[in-house]
Design an enzyme around this catalytic site. Structure first.
Site, PDB file in Angstrom:
ATOM      1  CG  HIS A 350      -2.152   0.814   1.043  1.00 28.69           C
ATOM      2  ND1 HIS A 350      -2.440   1.891   1.821  1.00 28.69           N
ATOM      3  CD2 HIS A 350      -3.166   0.721   0.144  1.00 28.69           C
ATOM      4  CE1 HIS A 350      -3.579   2.433   1.428  1.00 28.69           C
ATOM      5  NE2 HIS A 350      -4.042   1.732   0.412  1.00 28.69           N
ATOM      6  CD  GLU A 384      -5.755   0.771  -8.684  1.00 27.39           C
ATOM      7  OE1 GLU A 384      -5.280   1.920  -8.820  1.00 27.39           O
ATOM      8  OE2 GLU A 384      -6.771   0.395  -9.282  1.00 27.39           O
TER       9      GLU A 384
END
Length: 755
Positions: A350, A384
């Protein structure tokens, strides 16, 4: 009398090794490896273990809590020590729910092999026990827990402690009366057979006995015809009752004589009601019962957000195990956040947080192994992409080399699609979802989900337009930086910025899809629900949680399913209502991760707005009546010996806004073992096709918030009417047998307008 779990395996060499005990290294990391002594207890249910230096302290876990055994270096932890210990010494116990793995290293290959084989036998046995075997095992387990001095007998003092352990506060005189009745040997103690008799008296179900008596002509047995009447009148099973009645007698009646006479005793009747065939969940919906040949946009997909995380999204651990857990739960859309890593190897984590990092290539290798273990239907990788061009090329190489033929690289038939292919067409294929060079000219930020770097989850992306997709003149654009190799791997899931329903319809391409933050999507659902439904008939939409959910909490997915959003991504690692709803919706259709949307959400000629369901041409509300009769063997919340719960049941309906409702029973004081409510809760369901029904049991507390005991969630359309058991699940969504609720359910059409 042997423990039921071991009765068929007491001479098994592998189980003998397990019962004798073994010392293994328990491994948590490359540097944490400590010896622990493990052994299988005599009940065949529990594994006991302790540190050789921990004095009398020890721990146990249930065999039934173990889902699978992996042999060799089949976990991240064991891979990290692969150069130190050969694979034939290593194995991993994989637990259900969100509990972490247990990684072990044996002293010899023979010992490791015995435990791997033995555990697999016990797991197989536990999975395939019939209802009577499960009950026998459960009773035996309580006997062993209560028999503190291990003499094979249980005196009344031990019985009194047992009742507290079993979550019931019984009058001592009544308990002694049952004890005396069961003590046929008059030895002032109970052996196992006498304890079984005590248990039967303790669990006498008046509500089941009354139903039995209502249909039994002699009060002793149900003839096949009388059982047929119950199935037809009470259970509303319609055609096939004659054959089904005989099948139930053959399957559940314990008496051979009764079976030969085509009759069922009270014991057999109770076993049937407690079985999966007596469950509230329609057993036919556990199979693959839906049409899988419609376009992908006509299905809801079980979808995960930040799939790599085991914990929160600020400091949590990134792990391959998180992908394994999601995929084994039937998830069909996983997320991979990619960033430039050292040595030209992209990493997954992340971004701009303290979460740990894992290699992209290891993620793809794990996905390749587990993609189709729970479901054969297509898996979408939501990429992503925060990498530079060079490492994007590395990503493309890994995807092609590792996934091989699993990766879809070109449209089916080689032609541009007019509509999306079906799950059936794409069976066994992995699809890549990310930006693609073509319709939209891209910027330095090639991710379409900016949550990691922007605190505003609704901040527009910086997509530059083209002739077909007009640019946003208010935004200054940067130069495209995307790898052609990665772009070429995107086929049916091309990420584009959402510019409104009008724009999407005017520039319609079925293989383009948008990702929206939860707040943006909820706003659109509220303001333009009918347009959202129509948009999702043609194209895929992915919804993701706000970047402000730093503890990886979840939003309610029902609001987005109401407008037909297919990929409503949740944090699978976070238990609670939202994941209960997700598990409840996707429990049907063989748990394949695809659920066909209701017909009114697939027909462009019939506009539907969830805010006004009564205006839809197919409006047909139903009345749902649920009589909460009783509970059975509810788990304790507080494990202290004298602690007993005060249970209540709440029924919650989720669906279109008009269907949101909650009703609950009163609480029963000091009885989690066999509480009886006999209370009826009523609901009006305006849109049955979208509704989910959640049953929650809580421990009432007048001074603070109630404690969660168990729950079960299912689609309204999967509810079976009649006298049914609801088999409760833990907070993690795993079963907690034999905990259940007994209810009587009926549905009916409204003869007049809703109240």
């Amino acid at each position: 009398m042997d423990p039921p779990q071991l009765s068929r395996h007491k001479d098994d060499a592998d189980l003998q090794v397990m019962m004798a005990g073994s010392t293994f290294r328990k491994v948590k990391s490359h540097s944490w490896k400590k010896p622990r002594h493990f052994r299988l207890l005599e009940d065949g249910l529990n594994i006991w273990y302790k540190s050789r230096w921990a004095g009398r302290g020890h721990s146990t876990f249930l065999v039934s809590d173990v889902e699978a055994v992996r042999q060799g270096h089949q976990s991240e932890v064991l891979q990290s020590i692969a150069d130190e210990f050969p694979p034939n010494l290593c194995f991993t116990l994989e637990f259900r729910g969100r509990q972490g793995n247990l990684d072990l290293v044996a002293e010899t290959p023979e010992e490791a092999g015995a435990w791997v084989r033995g555990m697999r036998k016990l797991i197989h046995k536990a999975k395939n026990m019939d209802e009577k075997e499960r009950l026998d095992q459960w009773v035996w387990d309580w006997f062993l827990k209560a028999d503190k001095n291990k003499d094979g007998r249980m005196n009344f003092k031990e019985v009194r402690k047992l009742l507290k352990m079993m979550n019931v506060d019984m009058n001592e005189d009544h308990a002694f009366y049952l004890f005396t009745m069961a003590d046929t040997s008059m030895s002032s103690s109970l052996e196992i057979d006498e304890f079984v008799m005590f248990y039967k008296m303790l669990t006498q179900r008046d509500e089941v006995w009354k139903l039995f008596q209502d249909y039994s002509s002699d009060g002793e047995m149900l003839s096949r015809g009388e059982l047929e009447n119950i199935l037809r009148i009470e259970q509303q099973e319609g055609d096939g009752c004659v054959e089904h009645a005989q099948e139930l007698i053959d399957r559940y009646e314990p008496s051979e004589m009764a079976r030969s006479q085509g009759s069922m005793s009270l014991d057999g009747f109770q076993l049937y009601l407690c079985s999966q065939e007596g469950s509230i969940f329609n057993t036919s919906h556990k199979d693959l019962y839906q049409d899988m040949s419609q376009p992908l946009s006509h299905y809801f997909l079980s979808s995960s957000h930040n799939t790599y995380l085991l914990e929160d999204q600020l400091r949590g651990q990134s792990s391959l195990e998180a992908y394994i857990q999601a995929l084994k739960r039937g998830c069909r859309c996983v997320e991979i956040d990619c960033w430039d890593g050292p040595d030209d190897e992209p990493v997954v984590y992340h971004g701009h947080t303290l979460t740990s990092k894992i290699l992209f290539r290891d993620v793809i290798a794990t996905i390749s192994e587990y993609a189709f273990k729970a479901s054969d239907y297509p898996l979408i990788l939501s990429l992503e992409n925060h990498c530079g061009v060079e490492q994007q090329r590395v990503m493309a190489q890994h995807l092609e080399l590792i996934l091989g033929s699993l990766l879809l690289r070109a449209p089916l038939g080689g032609e541009a699609p007019q509509q999306l292919p079906s799950p059936q067409d794409l069976k066994g294929k992995i699809l890549l979802k990310t930006k693609k060079i073509g319709c939209e000219t891209l910027t330095d930020e090639v991710s379409d989900e900016d949550e990691t770097v922007n605190p505003d989850p609704d901040s527009p992306s910086t997509d530059q337009g083209s002739a077909e997709c007009p640019p946003d003149p208010s935004k200054k654009k940067a130069k495209l930086k995307m790898s052609r190799e990665l772009s070429d791997l995107v086929v049916y899931c091309k990420s584009v910025h959402f510019r409104g329903f009008q724009h999407a319809q005017a520039h319609y391409k079925c293989d383009e899809m948008s990702s929206l933050s939860e707040s943006k999507a909820r706003k659109l659902a509220k303001e333009a629900g009918a347009d959202f439904v129509q948009h999702n008939i043609r194209q895929l939409s992915r919804i993701y949680p706000s970047g402000l959910r730093t503890v990886s909490s979840n939003y309610n997915p029902q609001e987005l399913w109401n407008v037909g959003c297919q990929i409503v991504a949740l944090n699978f690692q976070t238990a609670g209502l939202e994941m209960d709803l997700n598990d409840g919706l996707f429990h049907q259709n063989a748990g394949c991760g695809y659920v066909l949307k209701p017909g009114f959400m697939r027909d462009s000629e019939l506009p539907f707005d969830p805010e006004t369901p009564q205006e839809h041409s197919g409006y047909a509300p139903l009345r749902l009546s649920i009589q909460i009769l009783s509970g059975q063997q509810l788990p304790k919340v507080n494990q202290k010996e004298g602690s007993i719960i005060d249970p209540l049941v709440r029924v919650e309906v989720y669906g279109v806004p008009q269907d949101l409702a909650k009703e609950e029973t009163s609480h029963i004081q000091n009885n989690g073992f066999n509480p009886v409510w006999n209370e009826t809760l009523n609901f009006i369901v305006h849109n049955p096709g979208l509704a989910l029904v959640r049953f929650v049991v809580e421990d009432h507390d007048k001074a603070s918030r109630n404690d969660f005991v168990g729950q079960f969630t299912l689609p309204f359309t999967s509810i079976r009417p009649g006298y049914r058991h609801i088999h409760l699940l833990s907070k993690d969504g795993t079963s907690i047998p034999p905990a259940s609720l007994f209810v009587n359910v009926s549905t009916s059409e409204l003869t007049s307008g809703p109240d």
